[in-house]
Design a protein around this motif. Sequence first.
Motif, PDB file in Angstrom:
ATOM      1  N   TRP A 299       0.831  -1.148   0.157  1.00 23.53           N
ATOM      2  CA  TRP A 299      -0.014   0.021  -0.028  1.00 23.53           C
ATOM      3  C   TRP A 299       0.679   1.210   0.091  1.00 23.53           C
ATOM      4  CZ3 TRP A 299      -1.975   2.988   4.903  1.00 23.53           C
ATOM      5  CH2 TRP A 299      -2.737   3.718   4.431  1.00 23.53           C
ATOM      6  N   LEU A 300       1.903   1.278   0.978  1.00 24.09           N
ATOM      7  CA  LEU A 300       2.621   2.619   0.961  1.00 24.09           C
ATOM      8  C   LEU A 300       3.328   2.820  -0.348  1.00 24.09           C
ATOM      9  CD1 LEU A 300       3.944   2.345   4.507  1.00 24.09           C
ATOM     10  CD2 LEU A 300       1.917   3.259   3.659  1.00 24.09           C
ATOM     11  N   GLY A 301       3.907   1.431  -0.911  1.00 19.48           N
ATOM     12  CA  GLY A 301       4.556   1.893  -2.165  1.00 19.48           C
ATOM     13  C   GLY A 301       3.558   2.266  -3.231  1.00 19.48           C
ATOM     14  N   SER A 302       2.343   1.903  -3.158  1.00 18.84           N
ATOM     15  CA  SER A 302       1.440   2.286  -4.319  1.00 18.84           C
ATOM     16  C   SER A 302       1.131   3.932  -4.236  1.00 18.84           C
ATOM     17  CB  SER A 302       0.073   1.598  -4.109  1.00 18.84           C
ATOM     18  OG  SER A 302      -0.649   2.140  -2.904  1.00 18.84           O
ATOM     19  N   LEU A 303       1.528   4.602  -2.967  1.00 18.85           N
ATOM     20  CA  LEU A 303       1.495   5.943  -2.828  1.00 18.85           C
ATOM     21  C   LEU A 303       2.679   6.804  -3.395  1.00 18.85           C
ATOM     22  CD1 LEU A 303      -0.219   6.025   0.686  1.00 18.85           C
ATOM     23  CD2 LEU A 303      -1.443   5.902  -1.408  1.00 18.85           C
ATOM     24  N   LEU A 304       3.800   6.146  -3.525  1.00 16.62           N
ATOM     25  CA  LEU A 304       4.810   6.763  -4.171  1.00 16.62           C
ATOM     26  C   LEU A 304       4.862   6.986  -5.666  1.00 16.62           C
ATOM     27  CD1 LEU A 304       7.686   4.548  -2.375  1.00 16.62           C
ATOM     28  CD2 LEU A 304       7.064   7.119  -2.143  1.00 16.62           C
ATOM     29  N   PRO A 305       5.494   7.874  -6.154  1.00 15.46           N
ATOM     30  CA  PRO A 305       5.612   8.014  -7.613  1.00 15.46           C
ATOM     31  C   PRO A 305       5.959   6.707  -8.555  1.00 15.46           C
ATOM     32  CG  PRO A 305       6.575   9.874  -6.656  1.00 15.46           C
ATOM     33  CD  PRO A 305       6.112   9.029  -5.601  1.00 15.46           C
TER      34      PRO A 305
END
Length: 313
Positions: A299-305
């Motif tokens: 999830w947190l990775g999906s929030l990164l560019p």
Amino acid sequence: MSGKVYVIHENSQWIPPFAAAFEAEGVPFEEWLLTDGSIDLAVEPPEGVFWSRLSASAHTRDHAHSKEFGRAVLRWLASWGRTVINGADVLELEVSKVAQHAALRHAGIDVPRTVAVFGTDDLVAKAREFGAPFISKHNQGGKGLGVRRWDSLAEFAAWVDGPDFEPSPDGITLLQELLVAQTPFITRAEFVAGDFVYAVRVDTSAGSFELCPAEACAIPGADGVEPEPLFRRRDDVDPALIDRYLAFLAAEGVGIAGIEFIETRDGRTVTYDVNTNTNYNPDVEATAPRSGPREIARWLGSLLPKEAVGLRG
């Protein structure tokens, strides 16, 4: 690379499962250990996603000021418009059981009868009004530390006036009804990104209130051999309860949490704790269809560019 996940915390022992999950998901991350340091309030923070894992139990690791450091850092990040998961308002929920109780009650969720006592002058008198049996606990606790059962008002009074009394770090002691389980276990439901991951059944037959699920909290048996697992996955939690928890977390802006409840002998389902720096038990993780740390990393990775992340598969 234009960004990474910054994990804000004060306890390195809890990080390895999350570090492994970020590595497995190809998500770049960096730890921000809030035990000392500084911030220049006029300087823009780095690009990225910031995840607060600050804990109400920081004072038990000689990091009492990490909560204050966290308040400063999280407000600074928000002022620059950064994406912060479990930010400043959620930290206030983490470090105050009064805040948790008020928010849960406001959401229509059954909570234990509780009296918050400021200081000690009225503590024994309020306990007498409350009536035994009851439990006392710290408003600012964590890991079940500071929780005691009292069947005698006289014993409680002697403890308050004696050398063994241990105040809450914020000076607020909670008197709370003693909840008796229909069967000796409590349940912890885990949530990530507005989604229910799984529930854990925690055996309480030994009578302990210290129920930290992390591997770093494991206590060997008396003979040095690890005891039977206290934590097992539970698959029969009422979906309506899960929906109420999801609505509560959304209303409070909580992205990652474990919520604990007990099913009592008199037929109630009572919620008594919201843990916003949740840890995951390795025995449960080994059999779960989805991994808590992997869900967080994904999830947190999906929030990164997109260019910052090399997600696998």
